[in-house]
Design an enzyme around this catalytic site. Structure first.
Site, PDB file in Angstrom:
ATOM      1  N   ARG A  50       0.858  -1.198  -0.089  1.00 37.29           N
ATOM      2  CA  ARG A  50      -0.081   0.006  -0.041  1.00 37.29           C
ATOM      3  C   ARG A  50       0.824   1.262  -0.038  1.00 37.29           C
ATOM      4  O   ARG A  50       0.502   2.345  -0.683  1.00 37.29           O
ATOM      5  CB  ARG A  50      -1.252   0.007   1.365  1.00 37.29           C
ATOM      6  CG  ARG A  50      -2.122   0.920   1.073  1.00 37.29           C
ATOM      7  CD  ARG A  50      -1.625   2.376   1.587  1.00 37.29           C
ATOM      8  NE  ARG A  50      -1.449   2.148   2.787  1.00 37.29           N
ATOM      9  CZ  ARG A  50      -0.440   3.096   3.590  1.00 37.29           C
ATOM     10  NH1 ARG A  50      -0.004   3.945   2.684  1.00 37.29           N
ATOM     11  NH2 ARG A  50       0.055   2.844   4.512  1.00 37.29           N
ATOM     12  N   SER A  51       2.299   1.296   0.483  1.00 36.53           N
ATOM     13  CA  SER A  51       2.920   2.231   0.702  1.00 36.53           C
ATOM     14  C   SER A  51       3.326   2.865  -0.634  1.00 36.53           C
ATOM     15  O   SER A  51       3.541   3.714  -1.108  1.00 36.53           O
ATOM     16  CB  SER A  51       4.147   2.021   1.706  1.00 36.53           C
ATOM     17  OG  SER A  51       3.476   2.324   2.814  1.00 36.53           O
TER      18      SER A  51
ATOM     19  N   THR B  90      10.288   6.614   0.960  1.00 39.73           N
ATOM     20  CA  THR B  90       9.677   5.267   0.043  1.00 39.73           C
ATOM     21  C   THR B  90      10.064   5.276  -1.244  1.00 39.73           C
ATOM     22  O   THR B  90       9.658   6.343  -2.011  1.00 39.73           O
ATOM     23  CB  THR B  90       8.300   4.990   0.568  1.00 39.73           C
ATOM     24  OG1 THR B  90       7.979   4.926   1.974  1.00 39.73           O
ATOM     25  CG2 THR B  90       7.570   3.815   0.067  1.00 39.73           C
TER      26      THR B  90
ATOM     27  N   ARG C 211      -7.726 -24.040  16.569  1.00 37.30           N
ATOM     28  CA  ARG C 211      -7.054 -24.373  17.824  1.00 37.30           C
ATOM     29  C   ARG C 211      -7.586 -25.083  18.982  1.00 37.30           C
ATOM     30  O   ARG C 211      -8.625 -24.240  19.748  1.00 37.30           O
ATOM     31  CB  ARG C 211      -6.203 -23.307  18.202  1.00 37.30           C
ATOM     32  CG  ARG C 211      -5.191 -23.394  19.613  1.00 37.30           C
ATOM     33  CD  ARG C 211      -4.041 -24.367  19.070  1.00 37.30           C
ATOM     34  NE  ARG C 211      -3.073 -24.332  20.102  1.00 37.30           N
ATOM     35  CZ  ARG C 211      -1.831 -24.705  20.231  1.00 37.30           C
ATOM     36  NH1 ARG C 211      -1.727 -25.667  19.162  1.00 37.30           N
ATOM     37  NH2 ARG C 211      -1.214 -24.796  21.111  1.00 37.30           N
TER      38      ARG C 211
ATOM     39  N   GLN D 216     -14.479 -17.653  27.221  1.00 37.86           N
ATOM     40  CA  GLN D 216     -14.993 -16.114  27.182  1.00 37.86           C
ATOM     41  C   GLN D 216     -14.005 -15.191  26.909  1.00 37.86           C
ATOM     42  O   GLN D 216     -14.259 -14.215  26.161  1.00 37.86           O
ATOM     43  CB  GLN D 216     -15.643 -16.131  28.571  1.00 37.86           C
ATOM     44  CG  GLN D 216     -16.744 -16.916  28.820  1.00 37.86           C
ATOM     45  CD  GLN D 216     -17.280 -16.631  30.310  1.00 37.86           C
ATOM     46  OE1 GLN D 216     -16.908 -15.895  30.899  1.00 37.86           O
ATOM     47  NE2 GLN D 216     -18.498 -17.375  30.416  1.00 37.86           N
TER      48      GLN D 216
ATOM     49  N   GLY E 129      -0.781 -17.220  20.178  1.00 39.11           N
ATOM     50  CA  GLY E 129       0.356 -17.950  21.113  1.00 39.11           C
ATOM     51  C   GLY E 129       1.599 -17.723  20.419  1.00 39.11           C
ATOM     52  O   GLY E 129       1.938 -16.792  19.661  1.00 39.11           O
TER      53      GLY E 129
ATOM     54  N   GLU F 211       4.160  10.018   7.693  1.00 32.31           N
ATOM     55  CA  GLU F 211       2.992  11.014   7.153  1.00 32.31           C
ATOM     56  C   GLU F 211       2.300  11.601   8.078  1.00 32.31           C
ATOM     57  O   GLU F 211       0.959  11.754   8.443  1.00 32.31           O
ATOM     58  CB  GLU F 211       1.853  10.146   6.400  1.00 32.31           C
ATOM     59  CG  GLU F 211       2.605   9.353   5.390  1.00 32.31           C
ATOM     60  CD  GLU F 211       2.520   9.280   3.885  1.00 32.31           C
ATOM     61  OE1 GLU F 211       1.770  10.488   3.506  1.00 32.31           O
ATOM     62  OE2 GLU F 211       3.071   8.991   3.114  1.00 32.31           O
TER      63      GLU F 211
END
Length: 386
Positions: free
Chosen positions: A92-93, A166, A270, A281, A341, A365
């Site tokens: 994207r840059s 960049t 997992r 929860q 993890g 920026e």
């Protein structure tokens, strides 16, 4: 099939064209880019050969009119940025710098001859551009830049250094900003100009699949025709930065979404204590909190996009979008890593790669501190910069 992460049905706020553009970019990335991202990140490699492919898709300068540019609306451009950063911030840059900095500076401030010379090639990806504003000692305070341009007869002589640029090492042309006796001015410096060299910055921990460079100008002689004739004062480069910041607020949502998709799939697969960890929860609280933040950021981006399309967006509103969405995205990336993890530190999974990349996005920026002060000035009428 309904996307479970689109809790607020934000996709319904998009036009059919905007959804089609998003889907087209996503398919291209899935086929051409995503399989290679871990390798590119690990090896600090950006494939230059992607540029014409991105140009063929119409992604380079896609929000600009004419000269081979697609001329799409702000939200359509934003959705393309979202998908690009969902793959990797470096990608994207590249597109942001090419279109919203290098191309926009020429499109907005250049002469007809400069536009005709560079914009079609940049839009097609046949040439690459960069934007030289930041200096080693002047990032948040570009008004203090030391790069100078002095008149010598009908020419200009440039001396100075730009840092953290960049695309710098790839660029065929650099838009370089310099102080003059008449204020800040912009110049187009083609690669190969005597005295102009670039040096790529190595050993980065962030944006590794992106080229970041130092630009060095030593007695660079340019004709008057290299100056951007409509760029007068620091407001010119800052307006270009606002164009790029707009894409960032959408891109950050893409990075966050990719992290959350990865974490949700992992949590379902997992098994611990004979149950998927998505059934616990604490995991569900993490997922719910992140989904709320993601949807809020998306609503903000689309709203600001519609304001931009109506010509009503203000700089402080762009600061709100950049500050909020990058801050939320990096928090989501870090939290998703905890769900994965120990596996989360592997390049097999995207969240920590996104988190590392977003460390740069948080800073470039306009740092979070600077955007906070922009908002503070809008609220109080008082400048806290000095």
């Amino acid at each position: 099939m309904k996307d479970p992460l689109d809790l607020l049905d934000t996709s319904s706020l998009l036009s059919e064209e905007e959804r089609d553009i998003q889907a087209t970019v996503a398919r291209f990335l899935a086929d051409r880019v995503r399989p290679h991202l871990p390798e590119w990140f690990e090896n600090a490699h950006f494939p230059r050969e992607l540029a014409p492919e991105l140009g063929k898709l119409g992604l380079l300068g896609m929000h600009l009119e004419g000269y081979g540019c697609a001329g799409v609306g702000a939200v359509a451009y934003g959705m393309a940025c979202l998908e690009l950063e969902a793959a990797d911030s470096g990608l994207r840059s590249f597109v942001s710098v090419q279109g919203s900095l290098a191309m926009y500076s020429i499109w907005r401030y250049g002469s007809p001859e400069q536009k005709q010379q560079w914009l079609p090639k940049l839009a097609a990806g046949e040439a690459i551009g960069c934007f030289g504003l930041t200096e080693p000692d002047f990032g948040s305070n570009p008004a203090g830049m030391r790069t100078r341009a002095v008149r010598d007869g009908g020419d200009w002589i440039l001396d100075g250094t730009k840092m953290w640029i960049t695309n710098g090492g790839l660029a065929d042309v650099a838009t370089v900003w310099a102080g003059t006796d008449e204020g800040v001015r912009g110049f187009l410096v083609p690669r190969g100009t005597p005295g102009f060299t670039t040096h790529d910055i190595e050993r980065k921990l962030s944006l590794r699949a992106s080229v970041t460079s130092e630009l060095i100008l030593q007695g660079v002689r340019l004709p008057e025709s290299a100056r951007l004739p409509e760029a007068r004062g620091l407001g010119a480069p800052l307006s270009c930065l606002n164009e790029a910041r707009f894409g960032i607020m959408f891109g950050a949502v893409g990075a966050a979404r990719d992290c959350l998709q990865t974490a949700l799939a992992y949590a379902d697969a997992r098994i611990q204590f004979d149950r998927p960890i998505s059934a616990f929860q604490l995991t569900q609280r993490k997922l719910a909190d992140m989904a709320v933040s993601l949807n809020t950021a998306m609503l903000l981006a689309v709203h600001l996009g519609r304001l931009k399309e109506r010509g009503r967006i203000r700089p402080e509103q762009i600061s709100v979008g950049k500050l909020n969405n990058v801050r939320e995205a990096i928090a989501i990336a870090r939290e998703c890593r905890t769900i994965l993890g120990a596996n989360g530190v592997s390049l097999e999974y995207s969240p920590l790669r996104h988190a590392n990349n977003l460390e740069s996005v948080l800073t470039y920026e306009g740092t979070s501190e600077i955007h906070t002060l922009v908002i503070g000035q809008a609220l109080t009428g008082q400048s806290a910069y000095r």
